[in-house]
Design an enzyme around this catalytic site. Structure first.
Site, short mmCIF file in Angstrom:
data_model
loop_
_atom_site.label_atom_id
_atom_site.label_comp_id
_atom_site.label_asym_id
_atom_site.label_seq_id
_atom_site.Cartn_x
_atom_site.Cartn_y
_atom_site.Cartn_z
N LYS A 99 77.52 110.59 4.77
CA LYS A 99 78.71 111.44 4.84
C LYS A 99 80.00 110.62 4.85
CE LYS A 99 78.40 111.90 9.90
NZ LYS A 99 78.22 112.88 11.00
N LYS A 174 67.08 94.69 -27.08
CA LYS A 174 66.92 95.88 -26.25
C LYS A 174 67.38 97.13 -26.99
CE LYS A 174 71.17 96.60 -23.62
NZ LYS A 174 71.29 98.02 -24.05
N GLU A 177 71.00 102.12 -24.53
CA GLU A 177 70.66 102.98 -23.38
C GLU A 177 70.77 104.46 -23.69
OE1 GLU A 177 75.11 102.43 -23.03
OE2 GLU A 177 73.39 101.20 -23.61
N GLY A 338 81.46 93.14 -25.15
CA GLY A 338 82.49 92.42 -25.89
C GLY A 338 82.25 90.93 -26.01
#
Length: 414
Positions: A99, A174, A177, A338
């Site tokens: 919280k 890879k 994503e 980049g």
């Protein structure tokens, strides 16, 4: 210490840091203290959060302007007893920042785990040494590249991209994503086709490349999808951890039927860590917690590229991933976004040899294609390890890259 120590950056307009710290310690544990009867205090004492450090920081005008009020800034540390929570990340994060995260003026900077607590987390299954053993590359930074523009493309396009990157000398390729399960390039077909390409390149050129395939799907389907990927021959699983949760990563890393490295992508993490005033620090989120939960690689914004982190933060992430810890193997740092060959000396200087250099456009945007881009990076890596200025290297692919993207590292000393 048998529990956990949380370090916070707090902002307080009442200008009483000690009082605010005590309120947090009580609010996240027993709720109140001074008004409790003595007998009840004795009973609850072992559950009470304890403030162990309060340090006032210099006033920061930008912070006052952003919050539209004058505040006192400080670093506080609170120890939470192990008795209060189960030894899992959901319980730990809810205890230390649940919280409190709604306050909007508190940032969780760090969590210090006791040795007893660390025993409940797997850490990387392979770690840096294990990944290097898979590739048989022990003496240089690794080079990784990314499939680009795969949405709407078929397996043939994937195979061509993969082959070019592997021939260019890339160690790991890879998935993007945002490449999810789809009819054109389904998970198992990507893996089987990709392995065929990589085996062919290995037999022809003698260079081994690993393929990190994107593990996606509904949370309760992930383990089954991961096992399908493993059965199809997956080398590495790319995983969007923060779309799912750290505990999901841990459950994958702990599963003996998923015996492959896991690469953690930082997608969505900016929602937690981007603010300097509240949320969770990047070093904790992308460094320590990912390593503890089982990530063999952690991708994060580099200090140099297009989505840059401050250098101090990026180096702190890397420190958490690679510092010695008797309980955990080391994870690979993957500074990203980049990156082009001219940045290689910076990366080696700042992150050392045990780093993965991750490039997308810096490889695919080369005038000689992904093969030329990969070769340019490999030439830059070799030159950097020899402490040779990049502009002095007799390599046409590297020269072309430096002409396109520049050579910001021409005066870097390793």
């Amino acid at each position: 210490m048998s529990g956990i120590i949380a370090t916070y950056l707090i902002h307080d307009d009442s200008h009483n840091l000690e009082k605010k710290a005590e309120q947090i310690a009580l609010g996240l544990t027993i709720g109140s203290w001074t008004h409790l009867p003595h007998l009840l205090q004795e009973q609850l004492k072992q559950h009470k959060g304890n403030v162990i450090h309060v340090e006032e920081l210099a006033e920061h005008e930008h912070t006052n302007s952003y919050l539209r009020k004058k505040v006192k800034r400080g670093i506080i540390k609170i120890e939470y007893p192990l008795l209060n929570f189960s030894p899992d990340l959901p319980a730990i994060l809810t205890t230390t920042f649940g919280k409190l995260s709604l306050d909007g003026e508190v940032k969780l900077i760090d969590l210090t785990f006791s040795d007893e607590l660390k025993k409940h987390f797997p850490g990387p299954k392979f770690g840096i040494d294990g990944i290097r053993n898979l590739l048989q590359v022990h003496d240089r930074p690794l080079l990784m590249s990314i499939f680009k523009g795969m949405i709407g493309r078929n397996i043939g396009y994937l195979k061509t991209q993969l082959r070019d990157q592997a021939i260019g000398g890339v160690d790991i390729v890879k998935d993007d994503e945002i490449l999810f399960e789809n009819a054109l390039t389904p998970l198992t077909k990507r893996i089987v086709s990709g392995k065929e390409v990589l085996q062919s390149v290995y037999e022809t050129y003698g260079h081994k490349t690993l393929y990190a395939v994107n593990l996606t799907g509904r949370t309760f389907d992930l383990k089954e999808n991961a096992k399908r990927a493993v059965q199809a021959g997956a080398d590495i699983l790319l995983f969007n951890v923060f779309s799912y949760g750290l505990d999901v990563l841990q459950s994958l890393a702990e599963d003996d039927e998923i015996p492959v490295p896991i690469m953690a992508h930082p997608a969505v993490s900016g929602a937690y860590s981007a603010s300097k005033l509240y949320g969770v620090s990047s070093p904790l989120l992308l460094g320590k917690l990912l390593r503890y939960a089982g990530a063999d690689f952690s991708l994060f914004p580099s200090p140099y590229g297009s989505v840059a982190l401050e250098k101090e933060e990026a180096l702190a992430i890397s420190k958490y991933l690679t510092e010695d810890d008797a309980f955990f193997k080391k994870s690979f740092s993957v500074p990203s976004a980049g990156i082009h060959p001219g940045f290689v000396p910076f990366i080696a200087r700042d992150f050392g040899k045990d780093v993965v250099i991750n490039a997308g456009g810096g490889i695919h945007g080369h005038p000689n294609g992904a093969q030329g881009g990969g070769k340019a990076f490999r030439a830059a890596i070799d030159a950097t390890l020899q402490n040779k200025p990049l502009h002095e290297v007799d390599d046409i692919n590297l020269h072309s890259a430096l002409q396109i993207w520049g050579n910001p590292s021409h005066e870097v000393k390793l």
